[in-house]
Design a protein around this motif. Sequence first.
Motif, PDB file in Angstrom:
ATOM      1  N   ASP A 103     -12.980  -1.821  28.003  1.00  0.00           N
ATOM      2  CA  ASP A 103     -11.941  -1.356  27.494  1.00  0.00           C
ATOM      3  C   ASP A 103     -12.069  -1.481  25.926  1.00  0.00           C
ATOM      4  O   ASP A 103     -12.255  -2.468  25.489  1.00  0.00           O
ATOM      5  CB  ASP A 103     -10.773  -1.892  28.242  1.00  0.00           C
ATOM      6  N   PRO A 104     -11.832  -0.228  25.241  1.00  0.00           N
ATOM      7  CA  PRO A 104     -11.787  -0.395  23.669  1.00  0.00           C
ATOM      8  C   PRO A 104     -10.958  -1.501  23.215  1.00  0.00           C
ATOM      9  O   PRO A 104     -11.410  -1.992  21.899  1.00  0.00           O
ATOM     10  CB  PRO A 104     -11.435   1.122  23.270  1.00  0.00           C
ATOM     11  N   PHE A 105      -9.810  -1.787  23.599  1.00  0.00           N
ATOM     12  CA  PHE A 105      -8.799  -2.735  22.736  1.00  0.00           C
ATOM     13  C   PHE A 105      -9.493  -4.105  22.882  1.00  0.00           C
ATOM     14  O   PHE A 105      -9.730  -4.826  21.759  1.00  0.00           O
ATOM     15  CB  PHE A 105      -7.548  -2.933  23.280  1.00  0.00           C
ATOM     16  N   GLY A 162     -10.572   2.691  14.741  1.00  0.00           N
ATOM     17  CA  GLY A 162      -8.984   3.137  14.437  1.00  0.00           C
ATOM     18  C   GLY A 162      -8.418   1.465  14.492  1.00  0.00           C
ATOM     19  O   GLY A 162      -7.628   1.149  13.471  1.00  0.00           O
ATOM     20  N   LEU A 163      -8.638   0.878  15.531  1.00  0.00           N
ATOM     21  CA  LEU A 163      -7.895  -0.556  15.659  1.00  0.00           C
ATOM     22  C   LEU A 163      -8.323  -1.357  14.370  1.00  0.00           C
ATOM     23  O   LEU A 163      -7.893  -2.328  14.015  1.00  0.00           O
ATOM     24  CB  LEU A 163      -8.509  -1.170  17.072  1.00  0.00           C
ATOM     25  N   TRP A 164      -9.669  -1.230  14.078  1.00  0.00           N
ATOM     26  CA  TRP A 164     -10.189  -2.336  13.023  1.00  0.00           C
ATOM     27  C   TRP A 164      -9.747  -1.950  11.779  1.00  0.00           C
ATOM     28  O   TRP A 164      -9.688  -2.789  10.885  1.00  0.00           O
ATOM     29  CB  TRP A 164     -11.976  -1.769  12.869  1.00  0.00           C
ATOM     30  N   ASP A 165      -8.960  -0.777  11.611  1.00  0.00           N
ATOM     31  CA  ASP A 165      -8.223  -0.291  10.392  1.00  0.00           C
ATOM     32  C   ASP A 165      -6.573  -0.636  10.583  1.00  0.00           C
ATOM     33  O   ASP A 165      -6.032   0.130   9.705  1.00  0.00           O
ATOM     34  CB  ASP A 165      -8.442   1.261   9.958  1.00  0.00           C
ATOM     35  N   SER A 166      -6.460  -1.463  11.813  1.00  0.00           N
ATOM     36  CA  SER A 166      -4.770  -1.528  11.670  1.00  0.00           C
ATOM     37  C   SER A 166      -4.084  -2.213  10.416  1.00  0.00           C
ATOM     38  O   SER A 166      -3.101  -1.690   9.897  1.00  0.00           O
ATOM     39  CB  SER A 166      -4.611  -2.550  12.805  1.00  0.00           C
ATOM     40  N   TRP A 167      -4.964  -2.976   9.734  1.00  0.00           N
ATOM     41  CA  TRP A 167      -4.307  -3.572   8.431  1.00  0.00           C
ATOM     42  C   TRP A 167      -5.165  -3.208   6.980  1.00  0.00           C
ATOM     43  O   TRP A 167      -6.147  -2.938   6.972  1.00  0.00           O
ATOM     44  CB  TRP A 167      -4.693  -5.184   8.636  1.00  0.00           C
ATOM     45  N   GLY A 201      -1.994  -0.187  19.636  1.00  0.00           N
ATOM     46  CA  GLY A 201      -2.389  -0.986  18.475  1.00  0.00           C
ATOM     47  C   GLY A 201      -0.999  -1.787  18.240  1.00  0.00           C
ATOM     48  O   GLY A 201      -0.089  -1.833  18.973  1.00  0.00           O
ATOM     49  N   PRO A 202      -1.179  -2.834  17.202  1.00  0.00           N
ATOM     50  CA  PRO A 202      -2.382  -2.769  16.250  1.00  0.00           C
ATOM     51  C   PRO A 202      -3.111  -3.968  16.979  1.00  0.00           C
ATOM     52  O   PRO A 202      -2.863  -4.706  17.749  1.00  0.00           O
ATOM     53  CB  PRO A 202      -1.465  -3.512  14.896  1.00  0.00           C
TER      54      PRO A 202
END
Length: 446
Positions: A103-105, A162-167, A201-202
């Motif tokens: 799963d991607p998360f 996208g998740l890696w750019d949460s912050w 996310g995040p």
Amino acid sequence: MMKLGFFLYGTGHHIASWRDPGVMPNANQSLKHYINITQTAERGLFDFVFNADSNSTFGPDDPDIWKRTTVSMRLEPLTLLGALAAVTSRIGLISTATTTYLDPFHVARMFATLDQLSEGRVGWNVVTSSAASEALNFSHAAHVPHDQRYERAAEFIQVAQGLWDSWEDDAHVMDKAKGLFFEPAKLHMLEHKGKHFSVRGPLMVPRSPQGQPVIVQAGQSEAGLELAARTAEVLFTVSQNLEASKKFYADLKARTARCGRSPDSIKVMPGVLTVVGSSRDEAKEKFEQLQALIHPELGVAMLSDIVGLDLSKYPLDGPMPTEVENTTAIRSFRDSIVDMAKRDKLTLRQTYQRVLPSMGHVVFKGTPSQIADQMEDWYKSNACDGFNIMTPVLPRSLNEFVDLVIPELQRRGIFRKEYTGKTLRENMGLPIPQNPYFSTARTAAE
Ligand SMILES: Cc1cc2nc3c(=O)[nH]c(=O)nc-3n(C[C@H](O)[C@H](O)[C@H](O)COP(=O)(O)O)c2cc1C
């Protein structure tokens, strides 16, 4: 400068390596051994070590065949790379994770964590799973069809990035006086809703010093190459000869440009099995000694699986049967084997001895300078940006490569004499992906 990766595999890349008298047969599960070889690769200034993976055994799905190989002993790769991150400081750490059954998360989180812990030295080899039997360990009755695997892979990468750019990079103000840990405006929920995934996310991990893990791929199909041209930063390839590699390299760089990316933003790295000797004859002899350790039952079973024909009823020292049917076996690999057997009039035994040790990858055998000659020739004639080095037995043949071949490459001015960067991206000359939310762009050059 040429890029060099080291393809980790406990006992070594030769299929019979575990039977070599100098090899520890249970090396695949020994942390001490992995630390030793990774530190040796770092001493050799390799860009990275690469740990391939599968959630079931590679090759024929039959314990009666695995019983003669080490494929049934494989540690979970991110856990292993986490341990290796702690005892190294400059070398990159690349691992496979499949987009078909995970799963991607979870994958994004594991790689982001490892990228933080290693201070920006991580890459993810995105695969769609070569081993069909992985399906059986993830509640599927059969392997997901090829086109669906690639469709899911594309969305999977999009979600992970996208998740890696949460912050944003300066989101965590950690202001003790105000009691404010992060600036809420600098947190970005992904809110992804697509065909395969729904992820809010995040991620609870900030961007690392290299921004995001490096995206690596190794698919060889049309769908695989298209995905690579759109998203990969490193491509592992299988190639037998210089001319074919030059054509492939030009095609891939052109595809990448058609996707609106700089051709230099993807590094093409064929695998090469290297056998170092004090003379060409000594290298050949060393190799022959290992070849003799391939059990005939294993050789025949593996080759049968690759060409899609039961070869067990044919005599070992009779001609290799070349009238193989069109089956589900990997077609290009099967065809190249059949062509080679016809051309060189090989027996069945000679065919498996040629195919199994390198599984389609080119073999460079000879003195350190002869091996460096071939590497230089491929590199300078635009057949690759570097190599994924596979050595037959470990740790012995990696030590030989680092002590004898690396200095030859350095003398020729085509390989680094020291690490210039701290992150994998800096060493590989790959740009830091810009966080779309973050106003100040940073690049590897800064
Ligand atoms: C050097 C190299 C390393 C690979 N490593 C893995 C791996 O670790 N796990 C895996 O399932 N497939 C691995 N593969 C296979 C592919 O990445 C890909 O998933 C497979 O070839 C099917 O895709 P394709 O049909 O596009 O070739 C590797 C291939 C190459 C050439």
